[in-house]
Design a protein around this motif. Structure first.
Motif, mmCIF file in Angstrom:
data_model
loop_
_atom_site.group_PDB
_atom_site.id
_atom_site.type_symbol
_atom_site.label_atom_id
_atom_site.label_comp_id
_atom_site.label_asym_id
_atom_site.label_seq_id
_atom_site.Cartn_x
_atom_site.Cartn_y
_atom_site.Cartn_z
ATOM 1 N N PRO A 1 0.785 -1.230 0.000
ATOM 2 C CA PRO A 1 0.000 0.000 0.000
ATOM 3 C C PRO A 1 0.824 1.291 0.000
ATOM 4 C CG PRO A 1 -0.032 -1.011 2.163
ATOM 5 C CD PRO A 1 0.669 -1.967 1.245
ATOM 6 N N SER A 2 2.087 1.241 0.415
ATOM 7 C CA SER A 2 2.866 2.490 0.475
ATOM 8 C C SER A 2 3.591 2.793 -0.836
ATOM 9 C CB SER A 2 3.879 2.428 1.624
ATOM 10 O OG SER A 2 4.811 1.397 1.402
ATOM 11 N N ASN A 3 3.531 1.882 -1.791
ATOM 12 C CA ASN A 3 4.154 2.086 -3.097
ATOM 13 C C ASN A 3 3.090 2.396 -4.143
ATOM 14 O OD1 ASN A 3 6.673 1.544 -1.977
ATOM 15 N ND2 ASN A 3 6.511 -0.632 -2.402
ATOM 16 N N HIS A 4 3.494 3.089 -5.196
ATOM 17 C CA HIS A 4 2.538 3.571 -6.188
ATOM 18 C C HIS A 4 2.911 3.100 -7.588
ATOM 19 C CE1 HIS A 4 0.807 6.207 -3.164
ATOM 20 N NE2 HIS A 4 2.045 6.430 -2.775
ATOM 21 N N PRO A 5 2.001 2.350 -8.243
ATOM 22 C CA PRO A 5 2.291 1.900 -9.610
ATOM 23 C C PRO A 5 1.820 2.920 -10.654
ATOM 24 C CG PRO A 5 0.282 0.873 -8.841
ATOM 25 C CD PRO A 5 0.796 1.725 -7.710
ATOM 26 N N PHE A 6 2.639 3.105 -11.686
ATOM 27 C CA PHE A 6 2.276 3.914 -12.843
ATOM 28 C C PHE A 6 2.632 3.110 -14.083
ATOM 29 C CE2 PHE A 6 2.885 6.897 -9.419
ATOM 30 C CZ PHE A 6 1.759 7.698 -9.541
ATOM 31 N N PHE A 7 1.926 3.400 -15.176
ATOM 32 C CA PHE A 7 2.056 2.547 -16.355
ATOM 33 C C PHE A 7 2.318 3.346 -17.622
ATOM 34 C CE2 PHE A 7 -0.500 0.429 -13.231
ATOM 35 C CZ PHE A 7 0.096 -0.815 -13.173
ATOM 36 N N MET A 8 3.174 2.764 -18.462
ATOM 37 C CA MET A 8 3.352 3.240 -19.822
ATOM 38 C C MET A 8 2.377 2.405 -20.642
ATOM 39 S SD MET A 8 7.523 3.531 -19.890
ATOM 40 C CE MET A 8 7.834 2.020 -18.946
ATOM 41 N N VAL A 9 1.316 3.025 -21.112
ATOM 42 C CA VAL A 9 0.235 2.309 -21.786
ATOM 43 C C VAL A 9 0.365 2.558 -23.289
ATOM 44 C CG1 VAL A 9 -2.276 2.094 -21.983
ATOM 45 C CG2 VAL A 9 -1.245 2.599 -19.751
ATOM 46 N N GLN A 10 0.459 1.514 -24.046
ATOM 47 C CA GLN A 10 0.659 0.115 -23.739
ATOM 48 C C GLN A 10 2.128 -0.175 -23.417
ATOM 49 O OE1 GLN A 10 -2.051 -1.798 -23.557
ATOM 50 N NE2 GLN A 10 -3.360 -0.330 -24.548
ATOM 51 N N LYS A 11 3.009 0.680 -23.965
ATOM 52 C CA LYS A 11 4.449 0.532 -23.784
ATOM 53 C C LYS A 11 5.089 1.885 -24.038
ATOM 54 C CE LYS A 11 6.320 -1.863 -27.300
ATOM 55 N NZ LYS A 11 6.508 -2.922 -28.274
ATOM 56 N N MET A 12 6.365 2.010 -23.709
ATOM 57 C CA MET A 12 7.048 3.297 -23.847
ATOM 58 C C MET A 12 6.952 3.858 -25.265
ATOM 59 S SD MET A 12 10.991 4.320 -22.930
ATOM 60 C CE MET A 12 11.678 3.189 -24.122
ATOM 61 N N GLU A 13 6.933 3.006 -26.256
ATOM 62 C CA GLU A 13 6.881 3.467 -27.642
ATOM 63 C C GLU A 13 5.615 4.270 -27.942
ATOM 64 O OE1 GLU A 13 10.021 0.427 -27.552
ATOM 65 O OE2 GLU A 13 8.052 0.588 -26.650
ATOM 66 N N ALA A 14 4.570 4.118 -27.136
ATOM 67 C CA ALA A 14 3.376 4.951 -27.315
ATOM 68 C C ALA A 14 3.731 6.426 -27.097
ATOM 69 C CB ALA A 14 2.263 4.521 -26.358
ATOM 70 N N TRP A 15 4.655 6.681 -26.173
ATOM 71 C CA TRP A 15 5.106 8.062 -25.968
ATOM 72 C C TRP A 15 5.738 8.600 -27.250
ATOM 73 C CZ3 TRP A 15 8.262 7.756 -20.748
ATOM 74 C CH2 TRP A 15 7.392 7.406 -19.699
ATOM 75 N N PHE A 16 6.491 7.770 -27.957
ATOM 76 C CA PHE A 16 7.141 8.202 -29.192
ATOM 77 C C PHE A 16 6.093 8.548 -30.253
ATOM 78 C CE2 PHE A 16 10.792 5.059 -28.083
ATOM 79 C CZ PHE A 16 11.191 5.865 -27.034
ATOM 80 N N ILE A 17 5.080 7.695 -30.363
ATOM 81 C CA ILE A 17 4.029 7.932 -31.357
ATOM 82 C C ILE A 17 3.246 9.201 -31.016
ATOM 83 C CG2 ILE A 17 1.832 7.013 -32.231
ATOM 84 C CD1 ILE A 17 3.168 4.285 -32.304
ATOM 85 N N ALA A 18 3.161 9.527 -29.747
ATOM 86 C CA ALA A 18 2.459 10.746 -29.328
ATOM 87 C C ALA A 18 3.157 11.997 -29.846
ATOM 88 C CB ALA A 18 2.353 10.794 -27.804
ATOM 89 N N ASP A 19 4.478 11.950 -29.967
ATOM 90 C CA ASP A 19 5.243 13.123 -30.394
ATOM 91 C C ASP A 19 5.815 12.883 -31.787
ATOM 92 O OD1 ASP A 19 6.821 15.348 -30.741
ATOM 93 O OD2 ASP A 19 7.790 15.205 -28.769
ATOM 94 N N ARG A 20 5.003 13.169 -32.761
ATOM 95 C CA ARG A 20 5.390 12.928 -34.155
ATOM 96 C C ARG A 20 6.558 13.809 -34.586
ATOM 97 N NH1 ARG A 20 0.333 10.561 -36.963
ATOM 98 N NH2 ARG A 20 -0.605 9.567 -35.168
ATOM 99 N N ASN A 21 6.665 15.006 -34.002
ATOM 100 C CA ASN A 21 7.804 15.871 -34.328
ATOM 101 C C ASN A 21 9.119 15.225 -33.916
ATOM 102 O OD1 ASN A 21 6.304 17.965 -35.473
ATOM 103 N ND2 ASN A 21 5.970 18.935 -33.482
#
Length: 172
Positions: A69-89
């Motif tokens: 309970p004292s730790n916090h999960p965060f997610f790259m949805v679906q994977k880190m490469e989604a971040w790349f697709i978000a920034d087309r520039n």
């Protein structure tokens, strides 16, 4: 964090571009299981892992039960490469001539794009590039350095949750 050691500095720098200076220790672990084990060892840790196409609510419940309970999960949805697709520039600047933006998903909510579609999109968008096709081990650090975190924040609600949480911690 799930990922290779070479991602430590680029992930830290990428996050600090949007949060400003914060106390952030990134501990890369090669696999999701290793990241979970490391998180369990460190009370009040945050876990950052790929969701890998799993439905988020059951995944969050399962991971929370594993890390405590004292730790916090965060997610790259679906994977880190989604971040790349978000920034087309960033993709355009990294791959240069031959990059085919039209091969990227039309869905601007990149967290709804399947893992297979993300992989296919990166492969197809970069197949005619002078710099070769996208390769995780070769291109991820360079792309992380080029990403605009505000663009990713606006396109990836789960990244926004992580950043908002870090900002709250820094303000406390």
């Amino acid at each position: 964090m799930e990922g290779n050691k070479r991602l430590r500095a680029p992930i830290s720098q990428f996050i600090r571009k949007i949060t400003g200076p914060i106390d952030l220790k990134v501990t890369p672990c090669n696999s999701r299981d290793d990241a979970i084990k490391q998180c369990v060892k460190d009370e009040s840790a945050m876990l950052l892992i790929d969701s890998e196409g799993e439905e988020l609510h059951p995944l969050i419940s399962r991971i929370r039960s594993q890390i405590g309970p004292s730790n916090h999960p965060f997610f790259m949805v679906q994977k880190m490469e989604a971040w790349f697709i978000a920034d087309r520039n960033a993709l355009r600047n990294h791959f240069g001539a031959g990059f085919r933006e039209s091969a990227l998903p039309r869905n601007r909510n990149v967290e709804e794009v399947s893992i297979q579609d993300i992989d296919n999109a990166l492969r197809n968008a970069t197949r005619d590039c002078a710099k070769q096709r996208y390769s995780k081990g070769r291109d991820d650090v360079g792309l992380l350095n080029l990403l605009n975190p505000n663009t990713v924040y606006n396109a990836c609600p789960n990244f926004a949750l992580l950043i908002d949480y870090l900002r709250e911690l820094a303000a406390a």
